[in-house]
Design a protein around this motif. Structure first.
Motif, mmCIF file in Angstrom:
data_model
loop_
_atom_site.group_PDB
_atom_site.id
_atom_site.type_symbol
_atom_site.label_atom_id
_atom_site.label_comp_id
_atom_site.label_asym_id
_atom_site.label_seq_id
_atom_site.Cartn_x
_atom_site.Cartn_y
_atom_site.Cartn_z
ATOM 1 N N MET A 1 -2.343 -9.414 -8.135
ATOM 2 C CA MET A 1 -3.554 -9.664 -7.354
ATOM 3 C C MET A 1 -3.252 -10.035 -5.911
ATOM 4 O O MET A 1 -3.955 -9.607 -4.998
ATOM 5 N N TRP B 1 0.823 -1.204 0.000
ATOM 6 C CA TRP B 1 0.000 0.000 0.000
ATOM 7 C C TRP B 1 0.861 1.260 0.000
ATOM 8 O O TRP B 1 1.885 1.348 0.649
ATOM 9 N N LEU C 1 -5.642 3.131 -7.053
ATOM 10 C CA LEU C 1 -6.651 2.093 -6.827
ATOM 11 C C LEU C 1 -7.996 2.657 -6.386
ATOM 12 O O LEU C 1 -9.046 2.244 -6.870
ATOM 13 N N MET D 1 -0.864 1.359 -5.482
ATOM 14 C CA MET D 1 -0.023 0.162 -5.413
ATOM 15 C C MET D 1 0.929 0.196 -6.605
ATOM 16 O O MET D 1 0.551 0.674 -7.687
ATOM 17 N N ALA E 1 -2.679 -6.940 -4.119
ATOM 18 C CA ALA E 1 -3.904 -6.159 -3.958
ATOM 19 C C ALA E 1 -4.686 -6.639 -2.739
ATOM 20 O O ALA E 1 -5.355 -5.851 -2.064
ATOM 21 N N VAL F 1 -3.332 -4.777 0.115
ATOM 22 C CA VAL F 1 -3.846 -3.409 0.167
ATOM 23 C C VAL F 1 -5.239 -3.399 0.786
ATOM 24 O O VAL F 1 -5.572 -2.527 1.600
#
Length: 217
Positions: A134, A47, A184, A128, A137, A140
């Motif tokens: 993925m 993040w 994002l 990111m 993510a 995050v």
């Protein structure tokens, strides 16, 4: 356990804030520090956050609204099999605001509030690195959820906004976000306006068995 349960149940997406009620820097830093404890793949801590307050926040919001007026945003893509959820939520949110389904002007006015960060005094942007995927993510997402709960514990309200990512170039320009970071979402942070009806919505969730299966022999 009861205290954690209460915090989770109290957290909700606020869609109108008190613009003149500042968030104490100490409380915000405490929440962010706790969010940094979120797990991530190989401890990458993927993040990256940017917070805008004061005049910087106001300039960003004004630019976002101007862009939306000049080129209305396209809806974030959802497969048709999931679009009913968006319609259900829209009916709840707009209905609570007294905006009829056929009131195009009222719906557009309400939609524009997204790009004003719902008047929250703190406008956050979550990014990111472009080289991450993925699995990162997911990290995050855990950071964001931890942040929202830490804010809720301190009596501070919030709302995550995927709509902010519709205008990444404007966000980059105003917050000096480097090209290697992917925008994002946004996150509004502040104190919810108690007189705004949509802030009191209890949005329903699926029955547990609809989303989670317990498998045995």
């Amino acid at each position: 356990m009861a205290e954690l349960d209460d915090i989770i149940n109290r957290r909700r997406s606020s869609r109108m804030f008190l613009p003149d009620k500042a968030v104490p820097a100490e409380a915000l830093n405490e929440a962010l520090t706790l969010a940094m404890r979120a797990p991530s793949n190989s401890n990458v801590q993927p993040w990256r956050g940017f917070l805008a307050v004061g005049e910087r926040r106001d300039r960003l919001a004004a630019a976002m609204v101007a862009a939306a007026r000049a080129e209305p945003p396209k809806a974030m893509g959802l497969p048709e099999s999931f679009s009913a959820r968006r319609r259900e939520l829209g009916a709840l949110v707009y209905g609570s605001m007294g905006v009829a389904r056929d009131d195009a002007d009222g719906r557009w006015t309400a939609q524009l509030r997204n790009f004003e960060f719902f008047r929250a005094p703190v406008a956050g942007i979550v990014c990111m690195h472009r080289d991450l995927g993925m699995a990162d993510a997911v990290g995050v997402g855990m950071f964001l959820q931890t942040l929202l709960l830490a804010l809720t514990e301190r009596g501070i309200d919030s709302c995550v906004q995927v709509s902010t990512a519709l205008y990444p170039d404007i966000v980059r320009e105003h917050l000096c976000i480097p090209d290697e970071l992917r925008v994002l979402c946004g996150v509004c942070i502040g104190y919810a306006d108690p007189n705004f009806a949509a802030n009191h919505l209890a949005v329903p969730r699926n029955p547990l068995a609809q989303n989670v299966e317990l498998l045995d022999d």
